[in-house]
Design a protein around this motif. Structure first.
Motif, PDB file in Angstrom:
ATOM      1  N   UNK A   1      -6.799   0.565  -4.095  1.00  0.00           N
ATOM      2  CA  UNK A   1      -5.479   0.632  -3.476  1.00  0.00           C
ATOM      3  C   UNK A   1      -4.436   0.095  -4.431  1.00  0.00           C
ATOM      4  N   UNK A   2      -3.529  -0.724  -3.915  1.00  0.00           N
ATOM      5  CA  UNK A   2      -2.502  -1.298  -4.773  1.00  0.00           C
ATOM      6  C   UNK A   2      -2.621  -2.804  -4.841  1.00  0.00           C
ATOM      7  N   UNK A   3      -3.833  -3.297  -4.630  1.00  0.00           N
ATOM      8  CA  UNK A   3      -4.051  -4.740  -4.564  1.00  0.00           C
ATOM      9  C   UNK A   3      -3.577  -5.466  -5.799  1.00  0.00           C
ATOM     10  N   UNK A   4      -4.017  -5.006  -6.949  1.00  0.00           N
ATOM     11  CA  UNK A   4      -3.669  -5.720  -8.173  1.00  0.00           C
ATOM     12  C   UNK A   4      -2.186  -5.529  -8.477  1.00  0.00           C
ATOM     13  N   UNK A   5      -1.655  -4.349  -8.122  1.00  0.00           N
ATOM     14  CA  UNK A   5      -0.225  -4.110  -8.327  1.00  0.00           C
ATOM     15  C   UNK A   5       0.604  -5.103  -7.533  1.00  0.00           C
ATOM     16  N   UNK A   6       0.163  -5.365  -6.302  1.00  0.00           N
ATOM     17  CA  UNK A   6       0.951  -6.253  -5.454  1.00  0.00           C
ATOM     18  C   UNK A   6       1.114  -7.615  -6.104  1.00  0.00           C
ATOM     19  N   UNK A   7       0.073  -8.079  -6.769  1.00  0.00           N
ATOM     20  CA  UNK A   7       0.169  -9.366  -7.451  1.00  0.00           C
ATOM     21  C   UNK A   7       1.073  -9.243  -8.679  1.00  0.00           C
ATOM     22  N   UNK A   8       0.758  -8.257  -9.519  1.00  0.00           N
ATOM     23  CA  UNK A   8       1.501  -8.104 -10.767  1.00  0.00           C
ATOM     24  C   UNK A   8       2.972  -7.829 -10.525  1.00  0.00           C
ATOM     25  N   UNK A   9       3.252  -6.964  -9.547  1.00  0.00           N
ATOM     26  CA  UNK A   9       4.646  -6.602  -9.306  1.00  0.00           C
ATOM     27  C   UNK A   9       5.452  -7.779  -8.782  1.00  0.00           C
ATOM     28  N   UNK A  10       4.825  -8.587  -7.944  1.00  0.00           N
ATOM     29  CA  UNK A  10       5.537  -9.766  -7.444  1.00  0.00           C
ATOM     30  C   UNK A  10       5.982 -10.636  -8.621  1.00  0.00           C
ATOM     31  N   UNK A  11       5.079 -10.810  -9.570  1.00  0.00           N
ATOM     32  CA  UNK A  11       5.407 -11.637 -10.731  1.00  0.00           C
ATOM     33  C   UNK A  11       6.538 -11.005 -11.540  1.00  0.00           C
ATOM     34  N   UNK A  12       6.442  -9.681 -11.729  1.00  0.00           N
ATOM     35  CA  UNK A  12       7.484  -9.020 -12.519  1.00  0.00           C
ATOM     36  C   UNK A  12       8.832  -9.042 -11.788  1.00  0.00           C
ATOM     37  N   UNK A  13       8.796  -8.912 -10.469  1.00  0.00           N
ATOM     38  CA  UNK A  13      10.053  -9.009  -9.718  1.00  0.00           C
ATOM     39  C   UNK A  13      10.658 -10.401  -9.910  1.00  0.00           C
ATOM     40  N   UNK A  14       9.801 -11.408  -9.832  1.00  0.00           N
ATOM     41  CA  UNK A  14      10.305 -12.773  -9.994  1.00  0.00           C
ATOM     42  C   UNK A  14      10.939 -12.935 -11.373  1.00  0.00           C
TER      43      UNK A  14
ATOM     44  N   UNK B   1       0.838  -1.187   0.000  1.00  0.00           N
ATOM     45  CA  UNK B   1       0.000   0.000   0.000  1.00  0.00           C
ATOM     46  C   UNK B   1       0.876   1.241   0.000  1.00  0.00           C
ATOM     47  N   UNK B   2       0.510   2.217  -0.800  1.00  0.00           N
ATOM     48  CA  UNK B   2       1.385   3.361  -1.059  1.00  0.00           C
ATOM     49  C   UNK B   2       1.859   4.082   0.198  1.00  0.00           C
ATOM     50  N   UNK B   3       0.955   4.346   1.108  1.00  0.00           N
ATOM     51  CA  UNK B   3       1.352   5.198   2.230  1.00  0.00           C
ATOM     52  C   UNK B   3       2.386   4.513   3.123  1.00  0.00           C
ATOM     53  N   UNK B   4       2.145   3.254   3.432  1.00  0.00           N
ATOM     54  CA  UNK B   4       3.102   2.578   4.303  1.00  0.00           C
ATOM     55  C   UNK B   4       4.414   2.288   3.577  1.00  0.00           C
ATOM     56  N   UNK B   5       4.363   2.179   2.259  1.00  0.00           N
ATOM     57  CA  UNK B   5       5.598   1.971   1.524  1.00  0.00           C
ATOM     58  C   UNK B   5       6.424   3.261   1.508  1.00  0.00           C
ATOM     59  N   UNK B   6       5.729   4.403   1.421  1.00  0.00           N
ATOM     60  CA  UNK B   6       6.445   5.674   1.299  1.00  0.00           C
ATOM     61  C   UNK B   6       6.930   6.237   2.634  1.00  0.00           C
ATOM     62  N   UNK B   7       6.283   5.888   3.724  1.00  0.00           N
ATOM     63  CA  UNK B   7       6.575   6.583   4.977  1.00  0.00           C
ATOM     64  C   UNK B   7       7.429   5.729   5.911  1.00  0.00           C
ATOM     65  N   UNK B   8       8.728   6.084   6.011  1.00  0.00           N
ATOM     66  CA  UNK B   8       9.629   5.254   6.821  1.00  0.00           C
ATOM     67  C   UNK B   8       9.170   5.124   8.280  1.00  0.00           C
ATOM     68  N   UNK B   9       8.530   6.143   8.813  1.00  0.00           N
ATOM     69  CA  UNK B   9       8.120   6.031  10.209  1.00  0.00           C
ATOM     70  C   UNK B   9       7.164   4.861  10.398  1.00  0.00           C
ATOM     71  N   UNK B  10       6.263   4.658   9.438  1.00  0.00           N
ATOM     72  CA  UNK B  10       5.292   3.574   9.602  1.00  0.00           C
ATOM     73  C   UNK B  10       5.894   2.224   9.247  1.00  0.00           C
ATOM     74  N   UNK B  11       6.738   2.203   8.206  1.00  0.00           N
ATOM     75  CA  UNK B  11       7.265   0.877   7.851  1.00  0.00           C
ATOM     76  C   UNK B  11       8.549   0.576   8.611  1.00  0.00           C
ATOM     77  N   UNK B  12       8.780   1.351   9.665  1.00  0.00           N
ATOM     78  CA  UNK B  12       9.902   1.131  10.569  1.00  0.00           C
ATOM     79  C   UNK B  12      11.211   1.052   9.789  1.00  0.00           C
TER      80      UNK B  12
END
Ligand code: SF4
Ligand code: SF4
Lengths: 359, 322
Positions: A276-289, A216-227
């Motif tokens: 949100x980024x639901x479909x991206x999460x699936x597609x991007x995982x495949x492209x990363x692989x 999800x965009x916000x937690x990916x972008x914000x270091x405070x939240x994604x620790x």
């Protein structure tokens, strides 16, 4: 007028520039902190996702500083983010704050509305349209410079010899970009930042593991939240590649359509836009692989609907494309130590897998 | 005998079962609805789903398992939109994909996308696609569609007249009261139909309210056209079909002589984090008592009952004082 906006990664540096050059006083939201979060949590619905809570906390902090106007973005759904502004405004007004909330919907949804809202911002500062467009273009340049510098920092960090050096230099780069006012200065600041980052002493003959960061965009972008997950990986010598930057997000959402590939990759597994980024999460995982990455980390706010759907489907994808995926759900109780441990275990797993492959 | 087709009895079941039941029966299929939700079904569902999912989604997976070995086809349409505006919760949108990724050994799934614009022909076209996939001919499909439409229409009017889905679908006598002439306090019980009307999820909420001599009013008792009038209370619709209904029903009942509002909500439900807060703010502004019952798979009836009794006491007390 005192104007403020949401905090998202490093983008506040560019938004500050925009507001100031439109003749207002920019109230820069402080870096999200424990206090921001607890303020937000106190006044948010329990099951609101963490971006909602942080944003609300942030708004409370800037309102304490006398902000007159908060600018935020809307959205078309089907995810909750598009309703956020409306509910934030209702909650803040019910707490007795007197301010104006300006929610920008994507221009494709109603150009007239979009333009009249820009008018609401620029007229009080006595700025004309031509000037606005000029300032906006420079702001965009700044955003690009910020993102490009950050991308470089993530590439270099795993090679650093002195732990923490990249982050230190990166902070200096942010300062440089913040100071730059004209197009020329921004360009110079960017070049100087690249030079500084490239000058960091780096290990040679080393091939780091490569991990894609999705979610999800916000937690990916914000270091405070994604620790600070990217820093954590980087300092363990792992290169991260982040699927989302504000500059590509804005581009997609307004006029361009650069996401065709991601959707096409996802199609056999999730054939429906779910917000949100639901479909991206699936597609991007495949492209990363397919691009030889060693693993993928999914970052998701607790109760995030699209990411829950994605998470249900990811094991199938992970198996089929032989790429390990670790999901981290983030909420106000997530602790840095816990995430650190999971990251370490994940890196162990990836190293193990790579050795297996090599043998 | 024709082939069997399984319909999970949760989620859109309470809204559209009579329609699909009639449609498939008219095409000579034997329709099998999964049994009522139970501990066994939720346990199956919990095992197959990510633990971050809400209880209705877990339960749905359980119902799929209950049907898995009993039918030739499973009907899990992809519910996108029925009015061309709001979509269903994103979890509905991804439902067929989630089910396929999570459960092994499934029969053939009919996952036709249902995405209607404002007119009813869209539904006919969709039904045609479903029928054609089952190799039915056009005339049969149109006939089945006509019968289904009538069944749906009758069902809707019964609901509007205050009959509860359980009484129609399961032939139960619920003794739920909703007549203003009967006296007693009036509570609007709002929430998604798969929560409010499923006694397992709602831990017998409606029966317990009946026992307390409370008149129960739900969102489904209000005709759609009347609900839709309340959409302009907010500057923007919510994005989700059922959420809009619940919220508009809340606005509607606040205009009726009602003594309190009960919101039934699933633990961790994303849309409800917004719906519930908006309801809370609105009921506060109208000075109407409001309670949220948040439910997950560990919720016990006793705990909910205690809170409910306290709420009903408070509401009755307030009413007497007036
Ligand atoms: S994508 Fe997830 S976190 Fe973002 S608004 Fe939607 S539900 Fe919340
Ligand atoms: S609306 Fe809420 S309860 Fe229903 S499926 Fe979506 S998240 Fe679950």
């Amino acid at each position: 007028m005192k104007v403020s906006f949401p905090h998202m990664g490093t983008s506040h540096i560019a938004f500050k520039h925009l507001i100031e050059h439109l003749g207002h006083e920019a109230v820069v939201p402080p870096n999200p902190s424990k206090r921001t979060l607890s303020l937000g949590v106190q006044h948010s619905p329990e099951f609101a996702c963490i971006p909602f809570k942080i944003l609300l906390g942030s708004y409370l902090e800037v309102l304490e500083q006398g902000t007159d106007m908060i600018i935020s973005s809307g959205g078309v759904g089907p995810c909750r983010a598009g309703i956020y502004g409306l509910l934030h405004e209702k909650i803040l007004k019910s707490l007795g704050y007197d301010f104006e909330m300006l929610i920008f919907e994507p221009p494709l949804r109603g150009v007239g509305d979009f333009i009249s809202k820009i008018g609401r911002v620029i007229k009080p500062g006595g700025v004309g349209w031509i000037e606005f467009i000029r300032v906006f273009k420079i702001t965009w340049k700044k955003l690009l410079a910020l993102d490009e510098t950050e991308i470089l920092s993530h590439r270099i960090r795993p090679y650093e010899i002195t732990k923490g050096e990249t982050s230190r230099i990166f902070d200096q780069c942010l300062y440089l970009i913040d100071q730059a006012q004209t197009q020329g200065e921004i360009e110079e600041a960017k070049i100087e930042s690249e030079r500084k980052l490239n000058a960091i002493k780096q290990k040679e003959g080393y091939t780091p593991l490569k991990v894609g960061i999705i979610g999800e965009i916000y937690v990916v972008l914000e270091p405070f939240i994604n620790l600070d997950i990217e820093k954590t990986f980087g300092e363990m010598g792992v290169e991260t590649h982040r699927s989302i930057y504000l500059t590509d997000w804005t581009r997609d959402n307004t006029v361009f359509d650069g996401e065709k590939n991601i959707k096409k990759a996802a199609e056999p597994h999730l054939n429906q836009l779910i917000g949100g980024h639901g479909i991206n999460s699936i597609g991007e995982t495949i492209l990363y692989a397919k691009n030889g990455f060693d693993g993928v980390v999914q970052l998701a706010p607790f109760t995030c609907i699209p990411e829950i759907v994605a998470k249900s489907i990811l094991p199938e994808v992970s198996k089929k494309f032989n790429i390990p995926v670790m999901t981290i759900f983030l909420d106000e109780q997530t602790g840095k130590a816990g995430v650190q441990t999971r990251v370490e275990a994940f890196v162990d797993l990836l190293e193990h897998k790579r050795r297996g492959k090599g043998a | 005998m024709g082939k069997t087709i399984g319909l999970p009895s949760t989620l859109t079941y309470y809204s559209y079962f009579p329609f699909w039941n009639k449609f498939f029966s008219a095409l000579n299929y034997e329709v099998v609805a999964s049994p009522a939700s139970s501990k066994q079904i939720i346990d199956w569902g919990v095992k197959e789903t990510v633990n971050d999912a809400c209880i209705p989604i877990k339960l749905f997976h359980g119902h799929v398992i209950a049907l898995r070995d009993k039918v030739d086809y499973l009907f899990i349409p992809r519910m996108v939109s029925v009015d061309g505006k709001a979509t269903f919760c994103p979890k509905f949108l991804g439902l067929p994909d989630m089910v396929r990724a999570s459960i092994d050994g499934l029969p053939e799934i009919i996952d036709q996308r249902i995405e209607l614009k404002r007119n009813t022909h869209g539904l006919l076209a969709t039904c045609y696609k479903i029928g054609a996939a089952l190799k039915e001919n056009y005339i049969n499909i149109v006939n089945a569609y006509r019968k289904a439409y009538i069944a749906h229409f009758q069902y809707r009017s019964q609901l509007i007249n205050g009959v509860l889905p359980g009484e129609i679908l399961h032939d139960q006598t619920l003794n739920v009261r909703n007549s203003r002439t009967m006296g007693g306090i009036n509570l609007a019980v709002l929430g998604y139909p798969y929560e409010v009307y499923d006694p397992y999820i709602s831990v017998n909420l409606l029966q317990n309210l009946a026992a307390m001599k409370v008149n129960v009013w739900t969102a489904e008792m209000v005709p759609d056209a009347i609900l839709a009038k309340y959409r302009y209370k907010l500057s923007k619709d919510l994005f989700w079909h059922y959420s809009n209904k619940v919220l508009w029903a809340c606005y509607y009942y606040l205009k009726q002589p009602i003594d309190g509002i009960v919101h039934v909500s699933a633990f961790g439900c994303g849309p409800d984090s917004i719906v519930d807060k908006l309801m809370e703010l609105e009921t506060k502004a109208h000075n109407v008592p409001f309670i949220t019952l948040t439910i997950d798979e560990h919720t016990g009836e006793a705990g909910v009952l205690t809170r409910l009794e306290a709420f009903v006491d408070m509401v009755s007390y307030r009413r007497e004082r007036k």
